[in-house]
Design a protein around this motif. Sequence first.
Motif, PDB file in Angstrom:
ATOM      1  N   UNK A 402       0.820  -1.226   0.000  1.00 24.05           N
ATOM      2  CA  UNK A 402       0.000   0.000   0.000  1.00 24.05           C
ATOM      3  C   UNK A 402       0.850   1.271   0.000  1.00 24.05           C
ATOM      4  N   UNK A 403       2.172   1.122   0.097  1.00 23.98           N
ATOM      5  CA  UNK A 403       3.061   2.269  -0.089  1.00 23.98           C
ATOM      6  C   UNK A 403       3.264   3.153   1.125  1.00 23.98           C
ATOM      7  N   UNK A 404       3.572   2.559   2.282  1.00 23.05           N
ATOM      8  CA  UNK A 404       3.951   3.390   3.439  1.00 23.05           C
ATOM      9  C   UNK A 404       5.138   4.259   3.065  1.00 23.05           C
ATOM     10  N   UNK A 405       5.131   5.511   3.492  1.00 22.38           N
ATOM     11  CA  UNK A 405       6.250   6.388   3.160  1.00 22.38           C
ATOM     12  C   UNK A 405       6.772   7.185   4.352  1.00 22.38           C
ATOM     13  N   UNK A 406       6.183   6.980   5.528  1.00 26.27           N
ATOM     14  CA  UNK A 406       6.617   7.789   6.676  1.00 26.27           C
ATOM     15  C   UNK A 406       6.374   7.006   7.965  1.00 26.27           C
ATOM     16  N   UNK A 407       7.385   6.963   8.809  1.00 25.43           N
ATOM     17  CA  UNK A 407       7.250   6.316  10.110  1.00 25.43           C
ATOM     18  C   UNK A 407       6.572   7.251  11.097  1.00 25.43           C
ATOM     19  N   UNK A 408       5.847   6.673  12.046  1.00 25.99           N
ATOM     20  CA  UNK A 408       5.226   7.459  13.108  1.00 25.99           C
ATOM     21  C   UNK A 408       6.162   7.619  14.301  1.00 25.99           C
ATOM     22  N   UNK A 409       6.924   6.554  14.580  1.00 21.36           N
ATOM     23  CA  UNK A 409       7.890   6.560  15.685  1.00 21.36           C
ATOM     24  C   UNK A 409       9.157   5.850  15.220  1.00 21.36           C
ATOM     25  N   UNK A 410      10.308   6.379  15.613  1.00 18.86           N
ATOM     26  CA  UNK A 410      11.581   5.724  15.330  1.00 18.86           C
ATOM     27  C   UNK A 410      12.471   5.838  16.558  1.00 18.86           C
ATOM     28  N   UNK A 411      13.044   4.716  16.943  1.00 21.29           N
ATOM     29  CA  UNK A 411      13.945   4.649  18.094  1.00 21.29           C
ATOM     30  C   UNK A 411      15.337   4.257  17.607  1.00 21.29           C
ATOM     31  N   UNK A 412      16.361   4.953  18.095  1.00 18.75           N
ATOM     32  CA  UNK A 412      17.751   4.618  17.803  1.00 18.75           C
ATOM     33  C   UNK A 412      18.486   4.451  19.127  1.00 18.75           C
ATOM     34  N   UNK A 413      18.983   3.249  19.375  1.00 14.03           N
ATOM     35  CA  UNK A 413      19.691   3.001  20.623  1.00 14.03           C
ATOM     36  C   UNK A 413      18.844   3.271  21.852  1.00 14.03           C
TER      37      UNK A 413
END
Length: 445
Positions: A402-413
Amino acid sequence: MLWIKNPLGIFTANNLDAGNGLVVDGGKIVELVPSGSRPSMLCAEFDASSHVVLPGLINTHHHFYQTLTRAWGPVANAPLFPWLQNLYPVWARLTPRSLELAVQVALAELLLSGCTTAADHHYLFPDGMEDAIDVEVAAVRAMGMRATLTRGSMTLGEDDGGLPPRTTVQSPEVILADSERLIRAYHEAGDGASVQIALAPCSPFSVTKEIMAESAVMAERYDVRLHTHLAETIDEEDFCRSMFGLRTVDYLESVGWLGSRTWLGHGIHFNDEEIARLGAAGTAVAHCPTSNMRLASGTARVLELEDAGVPVGLGVDGSASNDASNMILEARQALYLQRLRYGASVPVERALAWATRGSAGVLGRSDIGQLAPGMQADVALFKLDSLRFSGSHDPVAALLLCGADRADRVMVGGRWRVVDGSIPDLDVAQLIAEHSAAARKLVAG
């Protein structure tokens, strides 16, 4: 300690059961929670019931500076060699400030697409740009991401039979001295590294065999990785035959690069015997589907490469040939391009694996790219609440189909770097204004 619980869907990039989420502590994943279970310890909770959870996406090939020359009219309809020849004089006007803005835009765009680690290939060092990689290091740290920053180089100018103009090439002595400086100053070895340095002579048509061989010796001495463009176009193949009397993989072997320390940008035009040799050597490939389609370069034989033992990951490539920096869309493009070659049975999960665990392997990392105890807590969460997802049933498949193009949440470390679809403390409107002005100035000269 945080329990990311009850996800709408989850892709771990392995066979482990995390149906009821995962527990993060101290920057790492400490527990996967199987379906119907609860964590073994008391935790704070984040309700992921409206999110699809993935390992942080990993971009294995980019040129951050190219965000300044996206969709430039004179090269909008050009293949690789004319595209480069028109853009090199523009890129030669790069300044430290315009590079800083370009890197910020590329990183922000990647992060918002669910990407937590990116490899950048920077090979432009005109006068005044001697500290280009230092500029990139500062930007990566400020954005709170991970990066493999490659000290690129060009030594074969147009007056010596190469493609780049003389103003963009450097001497081997300058290149090697700066490479050593950067490794000593910034390279972090081992698990959890935020910044790693690799050595990356640009391509067969822009460097001599000598700098390739000398870079391989230095990489061995300091235990860092090697990166270059290879087998991107038929023109490149013809150039290698004319300039060196060798096909691309023979050229690679002749300079000491055919090994597991190396990853190659594109890797399209290999024959069966060359694929077998790359697999036996453990040499990796960064597949860049959008760029390859945009420049009509060809289609990498990804399934055959993987079956031969070649580690394969995804790269968005430079933002003047993509012209975006969006990793979740790149996974979609990879899925569809490889289905054109191999058929509709190429699984959605295989494309997601290229963008995660596969890409981690390409960069020589075993601490990122999957959700498992002991791995770095790099996690991307996507919502399926926009119109394009209405009526979808399989939440993991829906991300690509369906073409997701943007994350709602992103965690790094273990740190949230995207919250509610935005990067905290980043003034995007101001960044766009300054970056757009720099882009106009660069092109105008």
